[in-house]
Design an enzyme around this catalytic site. Structure first.
Site, PDB file in Angstrom:
ATOM      1  N   THR A 173     -41.192  68.026  80.822  1.00  8.34           N
ATOM      2  CA  THR A 173     -40.752  68.274  82.193  1.00  8.34           C
ATOM      3  C   THR A 173     -40.310  69.727  82.376  1.00  8.34           C
ATOM      4  O   THR A 173     -40.677  70.381  83.358  1.00  8.34           O
ATOM      5  CB  THR A 173     -39.615  67.307  82.568  1.00  8.34           C
ATOM      6  N   ASP A 174     -39.550  70.247  81.440  1.00 11.36           N
ATOM      7  CA  ASP A 174     -39.107  71.644  81.526  1.00 11.36           C
ATOM      8  C   ASP A 174     -40.308  72.581  81.482  1.00 11.36           C
ATOM      9  O   ASP A 174     -40.377  73.555  82.254  1.00 11.36           O
ATOM     10  CB  ASP A 174     -38.165  71.981  80.366  1.00 11.36           C
TER      11      ASP A 174
END
Length: 182
Positions: free
Chosen positions: A23-24
């Protein structure tokens, strides 16, 4: 929150996290794209931009076919381990010296895979005629294919797949990754 862990891991047991901060990383990639678009727009119009990215928005956006499966059917996807929810065989297979992933996306690739493994009878077996049949009978098919793949070395099987146009790739350990000439 994005649903990613609900589809990650083995069918039985608890959900698994992905091994890296997906996600990051995707939010960073989307941010870089947004920044470049804003810079282009500034050059074109002289006007700046305000960018607002959220980890949740980006995480949901990369749910791809899993989200589409839900939106199309109303049924929440479930964990399928290393199998693909819509295609079979499309999964990890054990070899004599490690693991590879084989990713057949159509009947022709499946037929070529069966032939190169010496399992031509699986091509005409009624339970595996179509992709829908193969998905429905995934476990039985996986057992049959695995019995053949485990007898082959990774490099040998990958070379055979490449020669026959069957999508496949190694599952490398970090030492194998950094030793690869690519």
């Amino acid at each position: 929150m994005s649903g990613l862990m609900s589809i990650t891991g083995p069918e039985a047991g608890e959900p698994h996290r992905v091994g890296v901060a997906v996600t990051d990383l995707f939010t960073g990639v989307y941010a870089a794209t947004a920044i470049l678009a804003a810079v282009h727009e500034r050059h074109r119009t002289g006007t700046g931009a305000h960018l607002d990215l959220s980890l949740l928005d980006c995480a949901v956006s990369v749910m791809a076919n899993q989200a589409m499966n839900y939106l199309a059917t109303g049924e929440a996807p479930v964990r399928t381990g290393n199998g693909h929810p819509n295609l079979a065989p499309y999964q990890v297979f054990e070899c004599a010296d490690g693991h590879i992933i084989i990713a057949t996306g159509n009947d022709g690739q499946y037929h070529r895979l069966c032939r190169l493994l010496g399992l031509g009878a699986l091509i005409t077996a009624p339970e595996f005629l179509t992709n829908a049949d193969r998905v429905r009978n995934r476990l039985v098919l996986s057992v049959a294919l695995s019995a053949a793949t485990v007898l082959r070395d990774k490099a040998d099987l990958l070379a055979a797949c490449e020669a026959q146009g069957v999508p496949a790739g190694p599952i490398n350990t970090m030492d194998e990754v950094f030793a690869d000439p690519q």
